[in-house]
Design a protein around this motif. Structure first.
Motif, short mmCIF file in Angstrom:
data_model
loop_
_atom_site.label_atom_id
_atom_site.label_comp_id
_atom_site.label_asym_id
_atom_site.label_seq_id
_atom_site.Cartn_x
_atom_site.Cartn_y
_atom_site.Cartn_z
N LEU A 1 6.70 4.22 -0.60
CA LEU A 1 6.58 5.60 -0.11
C LEU A 1 5.92 6.51 -1.14
O LEU A 1 6.32 6.55 -2.30
N LYS A 2 4.95 7.27 -0.66
CA LYS A 2 4.30 8.29 -1.47
C LYS A 2 4.38 9.66 -0.82
O LYS A 2 4.33 10.68 -1.50
N GLU A 3 4.50 9.69 0.50
CA GLU A 3 4.56 10.96 1.23
C GLU A 3 5.68 10.89 2.27
O GLU A 3 5.80 9.89 2.98
N VAL A 4 6.49 11.95 2.34
CA VAL A 4 7.55 12.05 3.35
C VAL A 4 7.42 13.39 4.07
O VAL A 4 7.29 14.43 3.42
N TYR A 5 7.45 13.35 5.39
CA TYR A 5 7.34 14.55 6.21
C TYR A 5 8.60 14.66 7.08
O TYR A 5 8.99 13.70 7.74
N LYS B 1 5.96 12.85 -2.61
CA LYS B 1 5.57 14.18 -2.13
C LYS B 1 6.31 14.46 -0.82
O LYS B 1 6.06 13.80 0.20
N VAL B 2 7.20 15.44 -0.84
CA VAL B 2 8.02 15.76 0.33
C VAL B 2 7.52 17.06 0.97
O VAL B 2 7.32 18.06 0.28
N THR B 3 7.32 17.02 2.26
CA THR B 3 6.92 18.20 3.03
C THR B 3 7.92 18.41 4.16
O THR B 3 8.09 17.55 5.02
N VAL B 4 8.59 19.56 4.13
CA VAL B 4 9.56 19.91 5.19
C VAL B 4 9.02 21.14 5.92
O VAL B 4 8.74 22.17 5.29
N ARG B 5 8.86 21.01 7.22
CA ARG B 5 8.31 22.11 8.01
C ARG B 5 9.05 22.24 9.34
O ARG B 5 9.42 21.24 9.95
N PRO B 6 9.22 23.48 9.83
CA PRO B 6 9.68 23.64 11.21
C PRO B 6 8.63 23.06 12.16
O PRO B 6 7.42 23.16 11.89
N LYS B 7 9.08 22.46 13.23
CA LYS B 7 8.18 21.87 14.23
C LYS B 7 7.27 20.80 13.63
O LYS B 7 6.11 20.62 14.05
N ALA B 8 7.79 20.10 12.64
CA ALA B 8 6.96 19.06 12.00
C ALA B 8 6.53 17.99 12.99
O ALA B 8 5.48 17.36 12.81
N GLU C 1 0.83 -1.20 0.00
CA GLU C 1 0.00 0.00 0.00
C GLU C 1 0.87 1.26 0.00
O GLU C 1 2.01 1.24 0.46
N ASP C 2 0.32 2.37 -0.52
CA ASP C 2 1.00 3.66 -0.46
C ASP C 2 1.22 4.05 0.99
O ASP C 2 0.31 3.95 1.82
N CYS C 3 2.44 4.51 1.29
CA CYS C 3 2.80 4.80 2.67
C CYS C 3 3.29 6.24 2.86
O CYS C 3 3.77 6.88 1.92
N CYS C 4 3.16 6.70 4.10
CA CYS C 4 3.75 7.97 4.51
C CYS C 4 4.90 7.67 5.48
O CYS C 4 4.90 6.63 6.15
N LEU C 5 5.85 8.58 5.53
CA LEU C 5 7.03 8.38 6.38
C LEU C 5 7.41 9.70 7.03
O LEU C 5 7.36 10.76 6.39
N GLY C 6 7.76 9.66 8.31
CA GLY C 6 8.20 10.85 9.03
C GLY C 6 9.65 10.72 9.44
O GLY C 6 10.13 9.61 9.70
#
Length: 308
Positions: free
Chosen positions: A136-140, A162-169, A27-32
């Motif tokens: 992997l489909k999403e990385v935070y 899809k990569v999302t980089v945020r302060p205080k993620a 399955e499509d996965c997200c990763l932190g």
């Protein structure tokens, strides 16, 4: 979490990982991605990833994971246990960067700062998940340095994700909170049970938080500073806190170079050179009864010679 591979030799970096859930391969996965222990002068820095199917995001949220810094040690341990029990759909991996690895990387001849080391470690863990078959489909990611530049870097390195980089993620995305908890639990356990390679006797474990401004940490650093050999490998000797103490409290060392003889330079400044610590006693083989040979020499069975 089996820490024995790192405990067996805590001079080097070590990777630990859970089993990969079968569902994460189909399955499509997200990763932190998050880290623990970036600032302390003592102990390792631990990078962690946590991943699960996108379809399981709400179930992960129901575990009530949160930024590890807002939790007590007991709460982190409890949440890690819940993550471990959810192994049918949650996986994790850790990279433990030893203090020795951090310091030697930062002080090597080619410039390699902590941000670069952090980026490379995060990239290595994401690549590990991909190589293990995680879809992997999403990385935070909790940012290190400017978020937009880091996001562009990761997006170029991992096209199609899809990569999302945020302060205080770690406070914004539960999957990053989960990674934060895994990293922090591992670091807490490693620091608490640190295996000192050096013979320091009954080591005082009251070293505080490990942060440079902690009075307990400062006291510990003063207590375990060897005037010639510096600090045990528990200390990040590249940190300015450690360097300042060594400069002010340890023996001044003069190394020979092409411009001037080190012995003569040391004598002129009323200091001893490094060479003097390896030379034979001026009294022949009759050493001062109060002198105790440093473990560096006894462990390697080294003896002073009168002549080569």
């Amino acid at each position: 979490m089996d820490l024995s591979p790192f405990e067996a030799n805590n001079s080097f970096s070590c990777r630990l990982a859970s089993q990969i859930p079968d569902v994460c391969r189909t399955e499509d996965c997200c990763l932190g991605v998050d880290e623990a222990g970036r600032g302390p002068v003592l102990g390792p820095m631990v990078y962690g990833i946590c991943f699960c199917p996108v379809s399981k995001k709400e179930e992960l949220k129901d575990l009530k994971v949160a930024d590890s810094k807002t939790l007590t040690e007991a709460e982190r341990e409890d949440l890690f246990q819940k993550l471990d029990e959810a192994k049918s759909y949650v996986g994790w991996a850790l990279q433990i960067l030893s203090p020795n690895t951090i310091s030697t990387s930062m002080l090597q001849r080619t410039k390699y700062n902590l941000n670069a080391l952090s980026h490379d470690t995060a990239i290595g863990l994401i690549q590990y998940a991909l190589d293990s078959g995680v879809q992997l489909k999403e990385v935070y990611v909790d940012t290190v340095g400017p978020a937009d530049k880091y996001e562009d870097k990761l997006s170029q390195r991992f096209p199609g994700i899809k990569v999302t980089v945020r302060p205080k993620a770690d406070s914004l995305f539960p999957i990053v909170s989960a990674a934060s908890i895994c990293a922090k639990v591992a670091r807490d356990r490693v620091v608490k049970g640190w295996n000192f390679a050096e013979d320091l006797g009954d080591v005082d474990t009251e070293y505080g938080s490990g942060y440079p401004n902690d009075p307990k940490t400062k006291t510990w650093l003063l207590k375990y500073l060897d005037p010639v050999f510096g600090y045990p490998q528990f200390v990040r000797f590249s940190w300015s806190t450690a360097q300042t103490l060594m400069d002010s409290k340890a023996v001044t060392v003069h190394w020979e170079d092409d411009d001037e003889d080190g012995e003569k330079a040391a004598q002129r400044k009323n200091n001893r050179s490094m060479l003097s610590y390896f030379s034979a006693s001026t009294e022949g083989n009759d050493h001062n009864a109060t002198h105790q040979t440093h473990r560096f020499f006894t462990e390697r069975r080294l003896k002073s010679l009168d002549a080569l």
